[in-house]
Scaffold this active site. Structure first.
Site, short mmCIF file in Angstrom:
data_model
loop_
_atom_site.label_atom_id
_atom_site.label_comp_id
_atom_site.label_asym_id
_atom_site.label_seq_id
_atom_site.Cartn_x
_atom_site.Cartn_y
_atom_site.Cartn_z
N ASP A 1 -42.92 -19.08 -13.48
CA ASP A 1 -42.67 -18.35 -14.73
C ASP A 1 -41.96 -19.18 -15.78
OD1 ASP A 1 -43.05 -16.10 -12.64
OD2 ASP A 1 -43.26 -15.16 -14.60
N ARG B 1 -39.66 -9.35 -21.29
CA ARG B 1 -39.57 -10.07 -20.01
C ARG B 1 -38.95 -11.44 -20.29
NH1 ARG B 1 -43.55 -9.14 -15.53
NH2 ARG B 1 -41.58 -9.53 -14.48
N ALA C 1 -47.09 -14.67 -15.68
CA ALA C 1 -46.68 -15.36 -16.92
C ALA C 1 -47.84 -15.70 -17.86
CB ALA C 1 -45.88 -16.61 -16.55
N LYS D 1 -41.32 -15.66 -8.85
CA LYS D 1 -41.01 -14.34 -8.28
C LYS D 1 -39.90 -14.42 -7.23
CE LYS D 1 -42.17 -11.18 -9.29
NZ LYS D 1 -41.30 -10.44 -10.25
O1 MRU Z 1 -43.13 -9.99 -12.26
P1 MRU Z 1 -44.49 -10.61 -12.27
O2 MRU Z 1 -45.48 -9.90 -11.41
O3 MRU Z 1 -44.99 -10.83 -13.67
O4 MRU Z 1 -44.26 -12.04 -11.63
C1 MRU Z 1 -45.33 -12.93 -11.53
C2 MRU Z 1 -44.98 -14.20 -10.85
O5 MRU Z 1 -43.87 -14.43 -10.45
C3 MRU Z 1 -46.08 -15.19 -10.76
O6 MRU Z 1 -45.95 -15.97 -9.61
C4 MRU Z 1 -46.01 -16.12 -11.99
O7 MRU Z 1 -45.98 -15.39 -13.17
C5 MRU Z 1 -47.11 -17.08 -12.02
S1 MRU Z 1 -48.62 -16.31 -12.42
C6 MRU Z 1 -49.86 -17.43 -12.57
#
Ligand code: MRU
Length: 343
Positions: free
Chosen positions: A238, A93, A52, A249
């Protein structure tokens, strides 16, 4: 190499947004420099840039780059073009709120500008967002390292490390700061199906930093918790709602439920740019649904599930606030019930 340890950057001399193509890691390290809207869109959509905070910073840089090369003549034309890019990128996203947050920050600045200063000030705003991310993650690392002083080993899910931000990360920042202080914390990394951010990215960056790293399959978290192998869970996020419900995630909520069962503290590391003050609870969070090919085909030479089997591929889930011990933020360690008082 332009990035020099960072994950995304702004080449102001050549007017390019620069990123590491994370789909190639850990096999290949490749930096990509671009000023092309379609390439930027695809980089976010297909997780070449992901996590994120990194998505938010990259979006701000990209918007500044795109507007800097714009041939629009009037302020109205410039603003309309910026708005159009924002509206398109936001769709890439939908769960990671930092993407929307970055577009809003850039539009807020643009509203106060004129034809003459439009390009320069957007560049400055993007660079501020980049610098802020580094400072915020460092703070999260310091508060987290302090909290984990007696901790030997943590479990993490997905990648919330430096590759998900500009530098340091959120959930891995406490590990890096603790290491700087001479405290070596071991990390168990869930592999994180289907896109394997844990196995590919978390393990890559931790091993690169010489952190003791063990990769486990997602279904092994209960085993390591039951056998006393981890003292705490650290994850990123996120989007966080006013009541502390947290999207992260897919698989995170399952880990939180297990942690509660085994009496292990479950910490969410959150920069305030991931806090969504416009939603009361996690029920309002839109979950990104992705192509099922990521489950049965992406990592295999031949499709490994029967042709007529269906797939369901939600990219995120929502962890109930009752399962979260505390948020580790740039403003300190905050209980879920208190988070709304910090906006
Ligand atoms: O789909 P992604 O790889 O963008 O998902 C990332 C995550 O779920 C991370 O845990 C989240 O963005 C936090 S990153 C500091």
């Amino acid at each position: 190499m332009f990035l020099n340890g960072a994950t995304v950057g702004f080449d102001t001399v050549n007017n390019k947004a620069v990123f590491i193509d994370q789909t190639l890691l850990p096999t290949e390290y490749r930096e990509v420099a671009t000023d092309d809207f379609n390439e930027i869109f695809d980089a976010i959509k297909f997780l070449k840039v992901r996590g994120a905070p990194a998505i938010g910073v990259f979006t701000a840089i990209s918007l500044a780059v795109l507007m800097n090369k714009s041939t629009a003549d009037t302020y109205e034309e410039l603003f309309a073009e910026l708005k159009d890019y924002c509206e398109k990128l936001v769709l890439c996203r939908p769960t990671a709120v930092n993407l929307k947050w970055a577009t809003e920050e850039m539009l807020k600045v643009a509203e106060k500008l004129n034809r003459e200063n439009f390009r320069t000030y957007l560049i400055r705003c993007a660079l501020d967002i980049l610098d802020d991310d580094v400072a915020v993650c460092r703070k999260i690392g310091e508060y987290g390292a302090d909290l984990l002083k007696k901790c030997n080993s943590v479990l993490t899910h997905c990648n919330a490390g430096r590759l998900a931000t500009v530098k340091y990360g959120t959930a891995l920042a406490p590990i890096y700061v603790a290491k700087e202080n001479g405290h070596n914390i071991k990390v168990f990394a869930d592999e994180t199906r289907p896109l394997l951010q844990g196995a590919r990215l978390t393990a890559f960056e931790l091993c690169d930093a010489d952190v003791d790293t063990t990769v486990i399959c997602d279904n092994m978290a209960s085993f390591v918790m039951k056998n006393g192998l981890v003292d705490a869970v650290l994850v990123g996020c996120d989007r966080v709602a006013l009541n502390g419900d947290t999207a992260n995630k897919i698989g995170t909520s399952g880990v939180a439920i297990l942690a509660k069962h085994y009496g292990i503290p479950f910490y969410v590391c959150m920069p305030f740019s991931t806090f969504d003050k416009n939603i009361k609870t996690g029920d309002e969070i839109v979950i990104e649904m992705r192509n099922g090919d990521e489950i049965g085909e992406m990592w295999y030479e031949n499709r490994m599930i029967p042709q007529n089997a269906k797939t369901l591929n939600p990219a995120f889930d929502v962890t109930d606030n009752s399962l979260i011990t505390a948020f580790i933020t740039e403003k300190g360690v905050i209980a879920p019930g208190e988070i709304k008082n910090y906006i």
